[in-house]
Enzyme design. Structure first.
Site, mmCIF file in Angstrom:
data_model
loop_
_atom_site.group_PDB
_atom_site.id
_atom_site.type_symbol
_atom_site.label_atom_id
_atom_site.label_comp_id
_atom_site.label_asym_id
_atom_site.label_seq_id
_atom_site.Cartn_x
_atom_site.Cartn_y
_atom_site.Cartn_z
ATOM 1 N N ASP A 192 -13.136 1.762 -0.226
ATOM 2 C CA ASP A 192 -14.489 1.751 -0.531
ATOM 3 C C ASP A 192 -15.214 2.866 -1.206
ATOM 4 O O ASP A 192 -14.780 4.091 -1.090
ATOM 5 C CB ASP A 192 -15.400 1.441 0.787
ATOM 6 C CG ASP A 192 -16.991 1.044 0.620
ATOM 7 O OD1 ASP A 192 -17.236 -0.009 0.039
ATOM 8 O OD2 ASP A 192 -17.649 1.927 0.834
ATOM 9 N N GLU A 223 5.432 6.080 3.744
ATOM 10 C CA GLU A 223 6.244 6.028 4.701
ATOM 11 C C GLU A 223 6.584 5.026 5.586
ATOM 12 O O GLU A 223 7.196 4.752 6.467
ATOM 13 C CB GLU A 223 5.539 7.242 5.665
ATOM 14 C CG GLU A 223 5.480 8.716 5.194
ATOM 15 C CD GLU A 223 4.424 9.374 6.025
ATOM 16 O OE1 GLU A 223 4.138 9.135 7.075
ATOM 17 O OE2 GLU A 223 3.998 10.454 5.394
HETATM 18 C C1 GLC Z 1 -19.169 -0.680 -1.577
HETATM 19 C C2 GLC Z 1 -19.334 -1.999 -0.626
HETATM 20 C C3 GLC Z 1 -20.685 -2.354 -0.583
HETATM 21 C C4 GLC Z 1 -21.417 -1.236 0.322
HETATM 22 C C5 GLC Z 1 -21.034 0.153 -0.458
HETATM 23 C C6 GLC Z 1 -21.391 1.324 0.537
HETATM 24 O O1 GLC Z 1 -19.688 -0.860 -2.916
HETATM 25 O O2 GLC Z 1 -18.646 -2.965 -1.437
HETATM 26 O O3 GLC Z 1 -20.958 -3.531 0.160
HETATM 27 O O4 GLC Z 1 -22.639 -1.555 0.523
HETATM 28 O O5 GLC Z 1 -19.963 0.147 -0.756
HETATM 29 O O6 GLC Z 1 -20.525 1.544 1.571
#
Ligand code: GLC
Length: 504
Positions: A192, A223
């Protein structure tokens, strides 16, 4: 499946809270997902990517992670998660989970410790006063004050404090988290906000130091045999983007350029060519994405006068011809699935669900809505619980009242209603995914010059995909039609339709 399964995989995104509810509390969960694994097997996908399933106060739908080594009780238990991974593997379906390294939750043990003890604040960004005037990506200031007067940084909601990646303990923690889940059998991670980890005095996006993190993660993944790292890297600069996909970093990353593209032949052709030019020299497979849990659903987007995806809900509520959007979404799905590389299907895309744009404000849960003072509708409209069966809500989602309301009109769109309708979106996806597995996936393409309004190319297997984005029907090249997103007109390909042909 081969070690490099991810190069050509069809990956289905499960937004767990809205997929299927097994215990009747109105929220999707692991029990619901496990009971629907046969549906996903039948659909013909290779892997599932799950949005965060960790314990979370749900200030941002689970992207506020309180404990990276557990399962949110609303979703189930760690034991159930392990059983789910096993069951998916028995069906030859890989499991990819989300990891959120940029920020945590104010409910995490580390943040609570930091609040209690000013000497334990170096894992986050604390300062005596805001170090800059950054705005949060969800609206409002990116710094929030704590009771003793200090401030902390959060690029997203205040409940999501950013980690300080200058602290080696943060590096060790995440490597350990990766191992924790690899040990439990997960096949990869979706990373993310992957470009945001490091901050300078003036910038928070795409600082060079971030690459060392992914080099290290790639070693950890290595690994365990070839597990896969998939980046959420929203960078318009393709040269910078490509750095994340060097052979010793991530394996693949989402193609947001393609996702944001207008339904326009020149723009799509530009995006496809740019994608191939970016990926080919570094040997990384492209990805093709039409939707996810953060963006407007294609059926609605493609029915508008402006068919691009714009952040901030700028086009929310502008008129959409859903019949036109549906037709284009079918054509777009076949186009995306024919391209070389891997493809993502966001749950409900295979049912042709539209965006739900008329949710009452009081049910909206996405922090984007509240933090923008209501000017941004937020992303709830693409996160409505799935309609599985029956004639009225909750449409087989579960026995309880779904956490977001489903439109009555979805009775025509349930998986059950579509299963027996050969012309349904569900059957188009199922047939296309089956053919794709045989004839498409990883490799290269050769463009066919069929005019400016037509996107036509042949793949290594000999399959040709032709999409007509013009207004008039066009003749087809030689070949046997194996799949079409809509009916042909006297053997010609009508507007907003894609056809797949094999050699005669
Ligand atoms: C990414 C995710 C989104 C979230 C953001 C903060 O963009 O896809 O849904 O709100 O990160 O974590």
């Amino acid at each position: 499946m081969s070690q490099t399964w991810w190069r050509g995989a069809a990956i289905y995104q499960v937004y767990l809270r809205s997929f299927a509810d097994g215990n009747g509390d109105g929220a999707g969960d692991l029990a619901g997902l496990r009971s629907r694994l046969p549906y996903l097997k039948d659909l013909g996908i290779d892997a599932i990517w799950l949005n965060p399933w960790y314990p979370s106060p749900m200030a941002d739908g689970g992207y506020d992670v309180a404990d990276y080594r557990g399962i949110e009780p609303v979703f189930g238990t760690l034991d159930e998660a392990e059983r789910f991974i096993e069951e998916a593997h028995e069906l030859d379906i890989k499991v990819i989970i989300d990891v959120v390294p940029n920020h945590s939750s104010t409910e995490s043990a580390w943040f609570k410790e930091a609040l209690a003890d000013p000497a334990a604040r170096d894992r986050f960004w604390f300062a005596d006063e805001p170090l800059n005037d950054w705005q949060s990506i969800f609206g409002g200031p990116a710094w929030t004050q704590v009771p003793d007067g200090q401030w902390y940084l959060h690029l997203f909601a205040p409940e999501q404090p950013d980690f300080n990646w200058a602290n080696p303990e943060v590096h060790r923690e995440f490597e350990d988290v990766l191992r924790f889940w690899f040990d439990r059998g997960v096949d990869g991670f979706r990373i993310d906000s992957a470009a945001l980890l490091f901050k300078s005095d003036t910038r928070y996006e795409d600082l060079d130091e971030v690459h060392d993190v992914y080099r290290r993660w790639r070693e950890v993944a290595g690994e365990y045999g070839e597990r896969v790292l998939i980046g959420e890297v929203w960078l318009p600069d393709q040269e910078r983007f490509a750095l994340y996909l060097r052979p010793d970093e991530m394996h693949t990353a989402f193609n947001f350029d393609f996702l944001s593209c207008a339904w326009d032949p020149a723009d799509l052709r530009r995006s496809i060519d740019l994608t191939l030019a970016t990926h080919t020299p570094i040997g990384a497979p492209p990805t093709w994405v039409l939707s996810n849990h953060d963006v407007t659903r294609p059926v609605t987007r493609y029915g508008r006068a402006d068919t691009t995806f714009a952040h901030g809900g700028a086009l929310h509520g502008t008129p959409s011809d859903l019949e036109l959007g549906y037709r284009r979404a079918r054509a777009a799905a076949l186009l995306a699935m024919a391209l070389p590389g891997s493809v993502y299907v966001y749950q409900g895309e295979e049912l042709g669900l539209p965006e739900v744009e008329d949710l009452p404000d009081e049910v909206r849960q996405d922090p984007m809505h509240a933090r923008s003072g209501g000017t941004n509708p937020g992303r709830d409209g693409c996160r409505i619980p799935l309609p599985w069966s029956g004639d009225e809500p909750p449409f087989g989602f579960g026995t309880g009242t779904p956490w977001l309301p489903q439109p009555e009109s979805w009775r025509k769109l349930t998986a059950e209603a579509q299963r027996t309708d050969l012309g349904s979106m569900l059957n188009l996806y199922r047939t296309a995914l089956g053919l794709r597995r045989e004839l498409l996936g990883d490799g290269t393409l050769t463009w066919l010059p069929l005019g400016e309004q037509v996107l036509a190319f042949t793949r290594d297997s000999g399959l040709t995909s032709v999409t007509n984005l013009g207004t008039d029907p066009v003749p087809l090249p030689a070949g046997k039609v194996v799949l079409s997103s809509g009916p042909l007109e006297d053997g010609r390909l009508p507007s907003d339709t894609t056809v797949w042909l094999t050699e005669l």
